[in-house]
Design an enzyme around this catalytic site. Structure first.
Site: not given
Ligand code: PEP
Ligand code: MG
Length: 884
Positions: A102, A104, A337, A453, A769, A857
């Site tokens: 919807g 174009m 589609r 926070h 880490s 990880y």
């Protein structure tokens, strides 16, 4: 670029989406598969790009190819463009590479003019239909190509209906439509100073141009931005023989999905209208009937449609969204589609298609967008409800929550105890509000960014949160929020959607997260494939348990400061910080130690057998103290009211301490291992609590593998000193308890200097880490809260940055540091364990990068663990696809 810009449907295939657009490629594919598709041709996306490159001009070369295709279409259909006996009429539709429903423009019934309309009337023996089609065409063309507002045309129809005393368009006759057409043509003449184009070839070239132009209309641009579709793809244009669903009661039109797009159930799902054109279904002028009714009304068509739709689903190996038209008892397929679907449906369909033998497990895994999974892991707003959005802030923690507005944490807690649902609304939150956050359904703040926070705590708890919603003018004294003209008082109901940042007036029905059996199945397949391990960031036993339920293979980051923020602990932490002498401080520490120990034991129990990474205190100490401005106000009030009591003396002393701890730039200030160096007693207490918990857990039969992590290391000497301290405490505890245990000591890499000197640092570290939150801040030199609140959105809008680097890892900069540090660290220590515990650990594109870099990880909040498991599997599969 090829010189061929126009493809007849039989010349294309489904693999040419980039060139022919999704719709064009599928029309070609269906034509070649022998499906009943009205004939036509596709103008390529390259032609659209040429159009823009040439200064918005259609080239002669293109139009020559269009007219050649048109000749062929005439031969195929035995109709002629502009012929007044047997006219060829076409639709002209956009079709981009990625579906943009919807967004174009489309023009139907092109080829009609004052003469061909007579031909159509004779041919169909239905003048009413012919004139209705012509007026629709004039209106659509005038709107899309000539830019005349629909309003001027609707006014004519409304006036005539009033004159005739009818309310429905269907009550107007052929003569009425002729009258309407006359008026329409006058409108065009007046508005454009030119007659409506009668030459179908002129109509066609203008329509093609208009569709090209619609690639850059405002709504298409916004849609692309939201869906991250590149602006430089251009749209294809499909020119297709018109078939008519509005030729009588043996005609009709409809749309159907091969499976339920909301639940994923295997059932035909859709709507149709007898005697109607496609736009009537969409426009809502008439209420369409459920597709199941077609079975009674047109049994043979229904049977054929069921057959074709399952054929299409098998052919594409996915749920299809199909548009069809029935013209005088003959079924045509106009479009197919992959259907848009909810997350729940996406998972169910993918898993069902595997069990039906239609796709492989790998295809199922690759087909699900991990981002969409977020919807399934938090309560969410019922998508079928219309919302009254009153403000928008930063989507800080996904999920949705409804409740009454409360401005105070204590009150939020009390109301919740009474069984009420509340939303805590604050300018910002502090550790002192934690109990209110815990009690509330969701949190809304007018200040603060995505790592404020409130945001961090809410995400950890899996609670909906919106931050930095600057439209809110919060008046705490009168307990009101003003948003423009609207005033919301304490107790009024609102809903917040932490996934979109929308604040909604009133209560909206929420749907619970649903970990369906299909979702579990899909994740088990992901586990079979992925190489990257997935851990969780969790700071308490409840979150750790949840994380394990979601499949976490350990804790990758336990932010111990969150343990300090529990409401009953904040006063003790403050005592520890404010202590004037060692004795007072020790007394506070000795109260905190057993509390931390119990938390650690709870986490170890939840993670029995899995590694648990504990990070020592990271934030600056002033975060645990009251706000300096609040204290100043409080004290001034006391002095003004002349209450020179013990209370004001204490407040003054507190203010002095708070001032002393004040920092100009806390993000780069006295935090992380720097605290460990200057206030060793805090880290010692934490390590003692940790090792005592290890001993007691071991004695209780729990298998523990603790990892002690030092934050914010920038120089090897920092790590060396703190490592020594941890080992000393370890030896002491083992000696005192007579229980031996294993543990490792590692560091966060979140300061560029640590990455640059990783080889040296690895000598002192058992693991790395990557703290990509801080590493992004420090590599860019952006303070996240300031950047997100002030300039980052401009950077992203203007494409200075492709994405917000705090959400999607900046591979060229931050990523280079990670790569470099991993290689250097492993050079020093072969097989050095490396992971990520910043928020990027739960983001799909970043996970691909971590996989490619060979990390061991990723770690993310419990609620993102399923997303990370799927993304890690996709990372592995994407690489095998690339290799083949
Ligand atoms: C980080 O910086 O990426 C990290 C995990 O630490 P924090 O977000 O707690 O600063
Ligand atoms: Mg950090």
């Amino acid at each position: 670029m090829s010189t061929k810009k126009v493809y007849l449907f039989p010349e294309g295939s489904k693999d040419q989406k980039n060139l022919l657009g999704g719709k064009g490629a599928n029309l070609a594919e269906m034509t070649n598969a022998g499906l009943p598709v009205p004939a036509g041709f596709t103008i390529t996306t390259e032609a659209c790009l040429d159009y823009y490159r040439d200064g918005e001009l259609l080239s002669d070369v293109l139009m020559e190819q269009v007219y050649t295709a048109l000749d062929q279409l005439e031969q195929q259909t035995q109709k002629q463009f502009g012929n007044d006996v047997n006219p060829l009429l076409v639709s002209v539709r956009s079709g981009s590479v990625f579906s943009m429903p919807g967004m174009m423009d489309t023009i139907l019934n092109l080829g009609l003019n004052d003469k061909t309309v007579v031909g159509l009337a004779n041919l169909t023996r239905n003048p009413r239909f012919a004139y209705d089609s012509y007026r629709r065409f004039i209106q659509m063309f005038s709107n899309v190509v000539l830019g005349i507002d629909h309003y001027f045309f609707e006014e004519v129809i409304d006036g005539l209906k009033e004159k005739r005393g009818v309310s429905e368009d269907t009550a107007l006759s052929a003569e009425d439509w002729q009258e309407v057409i006359g008026r329409y043509l006058e409108i065009v003449q007046t508005k454009t100073n030119a007659p409506f184009p009668q030459d179908p070839k002129v109509q066609l070239s203008q329509a093609i141009e208009a569709v090209f132009r619609s690639w850059n209309n405002a709504r298409a641009k916004v849609y692309r931005k939201i869906n991250k579709i590149p602006d430089d793809l251009g749209t294809a244009v499909n020119v297709q023989l018109m078939v008519f669903g509005n030729l009588g009661d043996d005609s009709g039109t409809g749309v159907a999905f091969t499976r339920n797009p909301s639940t994923g159930e295997k059932e035909l799902y859709g709507e149709f209208l007898i005697n109607a054109q496609g736009e009537d279904v969409v426009a809502g002028v008439r209420t369409p009937k459920p597709i199941a009714d077609l079975k009674e009304q047109m049994p043979s068509i229904y049977k054929k449609f069921v057959e074709l739709s399952s054929l299409l689903e098998v052919h594409y190996g996915d749920m299809q969204d199909i548009e069809f038209t029935v013209e005088r008892g003959k079924l045509y397929i106009l479009q197919t589609r992959s259907g848009k679907r909810t997350a729940q449906a996406a998972v169910k369909i993918a898993v069902d298609l595997v069990s039906e033998g239609k796709i492989s497990k790998e295809e199922a895994l690759l087909r699900i967008d991990p981002d969409q999974m977020d919807q399934m892991l938090h309560p969410r707003i019922d998508p079928n409800v219309t919302l009254q959005v009153i403000a928008k802030g930063l989507p800080a923690s996904p999920g949705a929550a409804s409740g009454s507005v409360i401005f105070d944490a204590d009150e939020a807690e009390k109301m919740t105890e009474k069984g009420q649902k509340v939303i805590l609304v604050r300018p910002e939150t502090t550790p002192e509000d934690i109990h209110g956050i815990l009690a509330a359904q969701g949190i809304l703040t007018s200040r603060g960014g995505m790592t404020s926070h409130a945001a961090v705590v809410a995400r950890g708890m899996g609670k909906a949160c919106i931050c930095g919603c600057e439209q809110l003018k919060i008046d705490l004294r009168n307990e009101l929020v003003v948003i423009g003209n609207l005033t919301i008082a304490k107790g009024d109901h609102i809903t917040i959607d932490g996934s979109s940042g929308q604040v909604i007036q009133g209560t909206v029905p929420l749907i619970d997260p649903n970990l369906s059996t299909e979702f579990e199945q899909l994740l088990l397949w992901a586990d079979e494939v992925r190489r990257l391990k997935v851990r969780a960031n969790a700071d308490n036993p409840v979150d750790a348990k949840k994380a394990r339920e979601f499949g976490a293979e350990g804790i990758g980051l336990c932010r111990t400061e969150h343990m300090f923020m529990e409401p009953d602990r904040v006063p003790i932490v403050q005592q520890m910080i404010l202590a004037d002498n060692e004795e007072e401080q020790q007394s506070a520490l000795s109260k905190l130690l057993p509390m931390q120990k119990e938390d650690f034991k709870g986490i170890f129990a939840a993670m029995d057998g899995l590694p648990v990474n504990i990070r020592l205190l990271d934030p600056p100490l002033h975060e645990f103290l009251p706000n300096m401005e609040d204290l100043v106000v409080e004290l001034t009030k006391m002095q003004y009211e002349n209450t020179n009591t013990q209370e004001s003396v204490t407040t003054e002393a507190l203010l002095k301490k708070v001032r002393a701890l004040h920092e100009f730039n806390p993000m780069l200030g006295h935090r992380g291992c720097r605290l460990g160096m200057t206030n060793p007693e805090i880290y010692q207490m934490q390590v003692e609590a940790l090792f005592l918990a290890v001993v007691e857990s071991k004695q209780a039969g729990i298998t523990v593998s603790p990892e002690v992590m030092i934050p914010l290391v920038g120089h090897v000497q920092e790590l060396k000193a703190l490592r020594r301290m941890v080992i000393a405490v370890g030896e002491k505890i083992q000696e005192e308890t007579g229980v031996s245990f294993d543990y490792t000591i590692g560091t966060m890499i979140e300061i560029p200097r640590a990455a640059l000197t990783a080889e040296e640092i690895a000598e002192q570290a058992d693991f790395f880490s990557f703290g990509t939150n801080d590493l992004t801040q420090t590599t860019f030199g952006f303070s996240r809260d300031d950047a997100e609140g002030k300039f980052l959105h401009t950077y992203v809008d203007q494409k200075v940055l492709p994405e917000n680097p705090f959400i999607v890892l900046d591979q060229a900069g931050v990523g280079s540091l990670i790569k470099m540090a991993t290689v250097a660290g492993r050079k020093k220590k072969e097989g050095l364990k490396t992971g990520v515990c910043g928020e990027h650990g739960g983001e799909k594109n970043s996970i691909q990068f971590f996989h490619d870099t060979g990390l061991d990880y990723v770690s993310c909040s419990a609620f993102r663990v399923p997303i990370a498991r799927l993304s890690a599997a996709q990372a592995q599969l994407n690489n095998s696809v690339k290799k083949n």
